[in-house]
Scaffold this active site. Structure first.
Site, PDB file in Angstrom:
ATOM      1  N   SER B  78       9.275  22.294  53.602  1.00 16.28           N
ATOM      2  CA  SER B  78       9.721  21.176  54.433  1.00 16.28           C
ATOM      3  C   SER B  78       9.873  21.622  55.877  1.00 16.28           C
ATOM      4  O   SER B  78      10.325  22.741  56.155  1.00 16.28           O
ATOM      5  CB  SER B  78      11.057  20.637  53.924  1.00 16.28           C
ATOM      6  OG  SER B  78      11.574  19.709  54.864  1.00 16.28           O
ATOM      7  N   GLU B  79       9.532  20.733  56.809  1.00 18.36           N
ATOM      8  CA  GLU B  79       9.696  21.024  58.241  1.00 18.36           C
ATOM      9  C   GLU B  79      11.163  21.222  58.608  1.00 18.36           C
ATOM     10  O   GLU B  79      11.466  21.732  59.685  1.00 18.36           O
ATOM     11  CB  GLU B  79       9.135  19.884  59.104  1.00 18.36           C
ATOM     12  CG  GLU B  79       7.690  19.569  58.892  1.00 18.36           C
ATOM     13  CD  GLU B  79       7.498  18.407  57.940  1.00 18.36           C
ATOM     14  OE1 GLU B  79       8.006  18.474  56.796  1.00 18.36           O
ATOM     15  OE2 GLU B  79       6.838  17.420  58.326  1.00 18.36           O
ATOM     16  N   SER B  80      12.065  20.797  57.743  1.00 19.83           N
ATOM     17  CA  SER B  80      13.480  21.020  58.025  1.00 19.83           C
ATOM     18  C   SER B  80      13.864  22.490  57.856  1.00 19.83           C
ATOM     19  O   SER B  80      15.026  22.848  58.072  1.00 19.83           O
ATOM     20  CB  SER B  80      14.346  20.131  57.129  1.00 19.83           C
ATOM     21  OG  SER B  80      14.077  20.398  55.768  1.00 19.83           O
TER      22      SER B  80
END
Lengths: 247, 253
Positions: B78-80
């Site tokens: 995830s880009e998070s």
């Protein structure tokens, strides 16, 4: 004299952010990883004509993005609603729907706020480059799109790359879980995001943390952001005046 | 193999009820019900191979994690700033320090890794993500993707889409085949601003599965929803479709 980067309170931490400053604001867009009390202090301090740099431009109020149910969001919108922001640099500036505009979109439509949209990975890498002394870099991201218009591009190995420049800031307001008094930081979970690259990209980086420990209180093998990038640290109370609990 | 008719009765209902209220500006009729968002997600999930690193975009792609076939273990990116995660957290048990790229709260699992945004995107651009599933506004016959900017709004969220478009080894688009007014979203050339050029490999919609052939080879229809034939799918598509000799009804393994 022992080094201690602790600042007594939030007002003092942001007191020298002057009109026209470029201010990076850490986090991803939700409650985690955002320097809530530094943003409120900057609002109360009142400096104007700010350029703010962040992943979003404050989308929590219309979307609930990353905020617990029933908790009033605090994000970039507190500065925008206060009329302090004239430019935003972000990858995710608005809500998912035109029918739910955030404070930024309202200001953008009124012609009061300028916008530079940057792909999220390019935004992070431009900060990383700034912190690492790299003037510019070639990335395949955005090649052939309108976000590459007006930028140099070059072919490497038969593929097009776009030249992107380092992104510096005057101040970075970031958020971590634990600091030692020398400014070494540890984050929690997915709340790192833009905080580490921003810390390195700004001239003055101010970290809002849950706790400050003495040197030796953080295992040097587990430091996420070394204290060289941190100028000030300020601890946030678990509960605000009036009983408001922060997430 | 699981029969599609077993799932469509439950999954399609909500979608149809909403669709019936939409105003349509032309007379193109649907020969059969369209598949629901969950069914699109199920079909996309069939593409994932055991051990792959997968990044799921916001919308229909997020649903894919509910339908990963048994025996297939994925590493979610995830880009998070997250590698590996559990399912969405139960209502009221969200941790603000554990979110996906859509701002939803996740539950933890053993074996997670956290990292910052610069590293999250180094992983993407560096070719370490095997497959991404993304939503789209338009896909062209050469695999151009437009999914971030509606000119009518004048402002858009690019987020990590442009990085995923160029960086993931394989890009799958999961979307409705047509807009609310039945405008085709698969077109000869995108009229909306691009997210990436020639990056899409497979398109899964509510009526069809379509391959984008390499080297500008065009589009090939490989699967159809029940009750839809090649001609009816072509009539709802804004680009020429070649029809696979092995054209088959969509199956959900």
């Amino acid at each position: 004299m022992p080094i201690d980067k602790t600042v007594n309170n939030f007002a003092e931490a942001v007191s020298d952010i002057s009109d026209g400053s470029v201010v990076m604001i850490g986090g991803f867009g939700g409650a985690g990883g955002m320097p809530h009390l530094l943003m409120l202090a900057l609002r109360d301090q009142g400096s104007r004509n700010l350029t703010i740099v962040g992943n979003t431009a404050g989308i929590a109020a219309p979307t609930g993005f990353g905020w617990p149910e029933g908790v009033e969001p605090i994000d970039h919108a507190v500065l925008i609603e206060n009329g302090q922001v004239t430019k935003v640099i972000a990858s995710f500036p608005v809500s998912g729907s035109v029918s739910r505009p955030n404070a930024f979109e309202t200001g953008f439509r009124a012609g009061e706020i300028e916008l530079e949209v940057v792909p999220q990975g390019t935004l992070a890498e431009r900060m990383r480059a700034a912190g690492a002394g790299i003037a510019a870099f070639y990335t395949p991201t955005a090649a052939g799109t309108m976000l590459a218009e007006g930028k140099e591009s070059r072919m490497f190995g038969g593929r097009e790359y776009v030249l992107e420049e380092a992104l510096h800031a005057d101040f970075a307001l970031i958020r971590a879980r634990t600091a030692d008094t020398l400014g070494n930081l540890i984050y929690k979970g997915t709340s790192r995001t833009f905080n580490p690259p921003m810390a390195a990209a700004a001239r003055v980086t101010i970290a809002e943390v849950d706790e400050i420990v003495e040197p030796g209180g953080i295992d040097p093998e587990r430091v996420d952001t070394p204290g060289i990038y941190i100028q000030r640290i300020v601890v946030r109370p678990p509960v605000l005046e009036g009983g408001l609990e922060l997430p | 193999m699981r029969s599609l008719s077993a799932v469509k009765a439950t999954s399609i209902k909500g979608e149809r009820a909403e669709g019936d209220n939409r105003t349509r500006r032309d007379n193109m009729t649907d020969p059969a019900p369209r598949l629901g968002r969950e069914v699109i997600a199920m079909r996309v999930a069939r593409e994932f191979r055991d051990g792959e690193v997968v990044n799921l975009g916001i919308g229909i792609p997020t649903l894919c994690s509910d339908f990963v076939p048994p025996g297939v273990q994925l590493m979610y990116h995830s880009e998070s700033g997250l590698l590996n995660c559990g399912p969405l957290a139960d209502e009221g048990h969200g941790d603000v320090d554990l979110i996906n790229a859509g701002g939803q709260f996740l539950s933890p699992i053993p074996g997670m890794a956290y990292f910052d945004s610069a590293e999250a995107f180094a992983m993407i651009r560096g070719g370490h993500v095997d497959v991404t599933a993304l939503g789209a506004l338009q896909v062209s016959e050469t695999g151009d993707l437009a999914n971030w900017f509606l000119p009518a709004r004048g402002v858009g969220n690019v987020g990590g889409a442009m990085d995923l478009a160029v960086g993931a080894k394989r890009v799958i688009v999961a979307m409705e085949h047509n807009g609310r007014d039945k405008t085709p979203k698969i077109v000869s050339e995108c009229s909306f601003p691009l997210t990436g050029q020639g990056c899409v490999g497979l398109i899964v919609t509510d009526i069809a599965v379509i391959e984008v052939l390499p080297e500008g080879g065009g589009l090939r229809l490989i699967e159809h929803a029940p009750g839809w034939d090649a001609a009816s799918i072509q009539s709802h598509t804004g680009a020429k479709l070649a029809v696979s000799p092995d054209l088959a009804e969509i199956t959900l393994a």
